[in-house]
Design a protein around this motif. Structure first.
Motif, PDB file in Angstrom:
ATOM      1  N   ALA A 133      27.670  39.976  -2.394  1.00 54.00           N
ATOM      2  CA  ALA A 133      28.080  39.877  -4.097  1.00 54.00           C
ATOM      3  C   ALA A 133      27.148  40.562  -4.163  1.00 54.00           C
ATOM      4  N   LYS A 134      28.010  41.600  -5.630  1.00 53.67           N
ATOM      5  CA  LYS A 134      27.150  42.966  -5.966  1.00 53.67           C
ATOM      6  C   LYS A 134      26.421  41.350  -7.486  1.00 53.67           C
ATOM      7  N   LEU A 135      25.702  41.885  -7.728  1.00 56.50           N
ATOM      8  CA  LEU A 135      24.986  41.340  -9.124  1.00 56.50           C
ATOM      9  C   LEU A 135      25.611  41.985 -10.126  1.00 56.50           C
ATOM     10  N   ASP A 136      25.908  41.282 -11.114  1.00 55.19           N
ATOM     11  CA  ASP A 136      26.827  41.819 -11.858  1.00 55.19           C
ATOM     12  C   ASP A 136      25.338  42.547 -13.278  1.00 55.19           C
ATOM     13  N   ASP A 137      25.753  43.138 -14.264  1.00 58.18           N
ATOM     14  CA  ASP A 137      25.071  43.556 -15.153  1.00 58.18           C
ATOM     15  C   ASP A 137      23.847  42.218 -16.283  1.00 58.18           C
ATOM     16  N   ALA A 138      24.273  41.481 -16.567  1.00 52.09           N
ATOM     17  CA  ALA A 138      23.316  40.457 -16.697  1.00 52.09           C
ATOM     18  C   ALA A 138      22.466  40.029 -15.675  1.00 52.09           C
ATOM     19  N   GLU A 139      22.418  39.317 -14.529  1.00 53.15           N
ATOM     20  CA  GLU A 139      22.171  39.318 -13.165  1.00 53.15           C
ATOM     21  C   GLU A 139      21.013  40.514 -12.711  1.00 53.15           C
ATOM     22  N   LEU A 140      21.180  41.252 -13.355  1.00 57.49           N
ATOM     23  CA  LEU A 140      20.350  42.623 -12.833  1.00 57.49           C
ATOM     24  C   LEU A 140      19.137  43.105 -13.563  1.00 57.49           C
ATOM     25  N   ASP A 166      13.579  41.819 -15.662  1.00 59.99           N
ATOM     26  CA  ASP A 166      12.648  41.650 -16.281  1.00 59.99           C
ATOM     27  C   ASP A 166      11.963  40.922 -15.353  1.00 59.99           C
ATOM     28  N   ALA A 167      11.958  39.670 -14.799  1.00 58.89           N
ATOM     29  CA  ALA A 167      11.244  39.198 -13.709  1.00 58.89           C
ATOM     30  C   ALA A 167      10.438  39.516 -13.009  1.00 58.89           C
ATOM     31  N   VAL A 219       9.875  45.809  -6.185  1.00 66.68           N
ATOM     32  CA  VAL A 219      10.489  43.709  -6.081  1.00 66.68           C
ATOM     33  C   VAL A 219      11.517  43.459  -5.950  1.00 66.68           C
ATOM     34  N   VAL A 220      12.524  44.506  -7.273  1.00 62.35           N
ATOM     35  CA  VAL A 220      13.733  44.444  -6.929  1.00 62.35           C
ATOM     36  C   VAL A 220      14.399  44.889  -6.195  1.00 62.35           C
ATOM     37  N   LYS A 221      14.219  45.525  -5.149  1.00 66.36           N
ATOM     38  CA  LYS A 221      14.436  46.400  -4.003  1.00 66.36           C
ATOM     39  C   LYS A 221      14.703  44.976  -2.820  1.00 66.36           C
ATOM     40  N   THR A 222      13.640  44.274  -2.862  1.00 67.35           N
ATOM     41  CA  THR A 222      13.471  43.696  -1.687  1.00 67.35           C
ATOM     42  C   THR A 222      14.739  41.598  -2.701  1.00 67.35           C
ATOM     43  N   ARG A 223      14.719  41.681  -3.596  1.00 69.42           N
ATOM     44  CA  ARG A 223      15.493  41.061  -3.722  1.00 69.42           C
ATOM     45  C   ARG A 223      16.327  41.053  -4.002  1.00 69.42           C
ATOM     46  N   ALA A 224      16.790  41.879  -4.068  1.00 68.98           N
ATOM     47  CA  ALA A 224      18.578  42.383  -4.560  1.00 68.98           C
ATOM     48  C   ALA A 224      19.189  43.504  -3.227  1.00 68.98           C
ATOM     49  N   ALA A 225      18.651  42.880  -2.235  1.00 71.44           N
ATOM     50  CA  ALA A 225      18.896  43.621  -1.265  1.00 71.44           C
ATOM     51  C   ALA A 225      20.374  43.662  -0.691  1.00 71.44           C
ATOM     52  N   GLY A 226      20.902  44.676  -0.921  1.00 73.50           N
ATOM     53  CA  GLY A 226      22.270  44.739  -0.743  1.00 73.50           C
ATOM     54  C   GLY A 226      23.723  44.294  -1.676  1.00 73.50           C
ATOM     55  N   ARG A 227      22.442  43.564  -2.853  1.00 77.57           N
ATOM     56  CA  ARG A 227      23.325  43.204  -3.654  1.00 77.57           C
ATOM     57  C   ARG A 227      23.483  44.429  -5.532  1.00 77.57           C
ATOM     58  N   ALA A 228      22.547  45.418  -5.169  1.00 80.19           N
ATOM     59  CA  ALA A 228      22.404  46.074  -6.489  1.00 80.19           C
ATOM     60  C   ALA A 228      22.298  47.670  -6.163  1.00 80.19           C
ATOM     61  N   ASP A 229      22.941  48.324  -6.575  1.00 78.21           N
ATOM     62  CA  ASP A 229      22.717  49.863  -5.924  1.00 78.21           C
ATOM     63  C   ASP A 229      21.827  50.188  -6.738  1.00 78.21           C
ATOM     64  N   MET A 230      20.464  50.929  -6.140  1.00 84.23           N
ATOM     65  CA  MET A 230      19.187  50.804  -6.631  1.00 84.23           C
ATOM     66  C   MET A 230      19.130  51.748  -7.261  1.00 84.23           C
ATOM     67  N   ALA A 231      19.833  53.387  -6.966  1.00 82.05           N
ATOM     68  CA  ALA A 231      19.431  54.319  -8.416  1.00 82.05           C
ATOM     69  C   ALA A 231      19.989  53.794  -9.696  1.00 82.05           C
ATOM     70  N   ALA A 252      19.701  50.270 -11.054  1.00 81.79           N
ATOM     71  CA  ALA A 252      19.083  49.420 -10.776  1.00 81.79           C
ATOM     72  C   ALA A 252      17.313  50.722 -11.358  1.00 81.79           C
ATOM     73  N   SER A 253      16.981  51.505 -10.457  1.00 78.18           N
ATOM     74  CA  SER A 253      15.995  52.372 -11.069  1.00 78.18           C
ATOM     75  C   SER A 253      16.043  53.034 -12.530  1.00 78.18           C
ATOM     76  N   ALA A 254      17.100  53.819 -12.505  1.00 68.44           N
ATOM     77  CA  ALA A 254      17.387  54.178 -13.739  1.00 68.44           C
ATOM     78  C   ALA A 254      17.103  52.994 -14.963  1.00 68.44           C
ATOM     79  N   ARG A 255      17.538  52.077 -14.512  1.00 66.31           N
ATOM     80  CA  ARG A 255      17.462  50.410 -15.406  1.00 66.31           C
ATOM     81  C   ARG A 255      16.412  50.043 -16.034  1.00 66.31           C
ATOM     82  N   ILE A 256      15.633  50.162 -14.277  1.00 71.36           N
ATOM     83  CA  ILE A 256      13.593  50.003 -14.760  1.00 71.36           C
ATOM     84  C   ILE A 256      13.609  51.099 -15.381  1.00 71.36           C
ATOM     85  N   LYS A 257      13.547  52.196 -15.600  1.00 76.23           N
ATOM     86  CA  LYS A 257      13.006  54.080 -15.760  1.00 76.23           C
ATOM     87  C   LYS A 257      12.930  52.808 -17.601  1.00 76.23           C
TER      88      LYS A 257
END
Length: 148
Positions: free
Chosen positions: A92-99, A104-105, A124-136, A138-143
């Motif tokens: 199941a995909k992570l919702d916005d709050a979970e991502l 943040d963690a 770190v995010v990629k290993t913990r969210a494997a298959g559950r989040a679009d990394m593009a 996630a990367s934009a949010r991290i940036k």
């Protein structure tokens, strides 16, 4: 039950039920997994199988956008149907709050303070969210988070 075993069981069930569409897609998935195992001479574990599934979904998304640009809605629909079957095997995909919480963690854990530290956080995010989040996404949010 591992994902590969689940796929094999689903293939058998689709054969028995006469579901040609699902059978074809599951066979495509198993062929992609087998191809990678043969190429790399390894037995794929669940996380590696998820990576294969994610790659297949990404390929379908790219194909859909190309077909839509070429006004071939019939072919885009076939790709959407395949993608729907493939996505049933992804977690199941992570919702916005979970991502956001995960990002943040990761920032706190790595001690990241600027955009130069983005690689550490993405790792770190990629290993913990494997298959559950679009990394593009996630990367934009991290940036954005590290920029200001």
């Amino acid at each position: 039950m591992s994902t590969k075993q689940q796929l094999t069981e689903d293939m058998k069930a689709a054969m028995r039920a006469g579901d040609k569409h699902k059978l074809g897609v599951v066979r495509l998935i198993l062929a992609a997994i087998k191809q990678r195992e043969v190429d790399e001479r390894i037995e794929l574990d669940d996380s590696q199988v998820l990576a294969v599934l994610e790659k297949m979904v990404k390929q379908r998304k790219d194909s859909i956008s190309q077909y839509e640009a070429a006004a071939r809605e019939d072919l885009a629909e076939v790709e959407r149907a395949e993608m729907a079957v493939i996505e049933t095997y992804l977690p199941a995909k992570l919702d916005d709050a979970e991502l956001d919480a995960l990002i943040d963690a990761a920032i706190a854990e790595t001690g990241a303070s600027s955009a130069r530290d983005m690689g550490k956080v993405v790792g770190v995010v990629k290993t913990r969210a494997a298959g559950r989040a679009d990394m593009a996404v996630a990367s934009a949010r991290i940036k954005a988070r590290l920029a200001g």
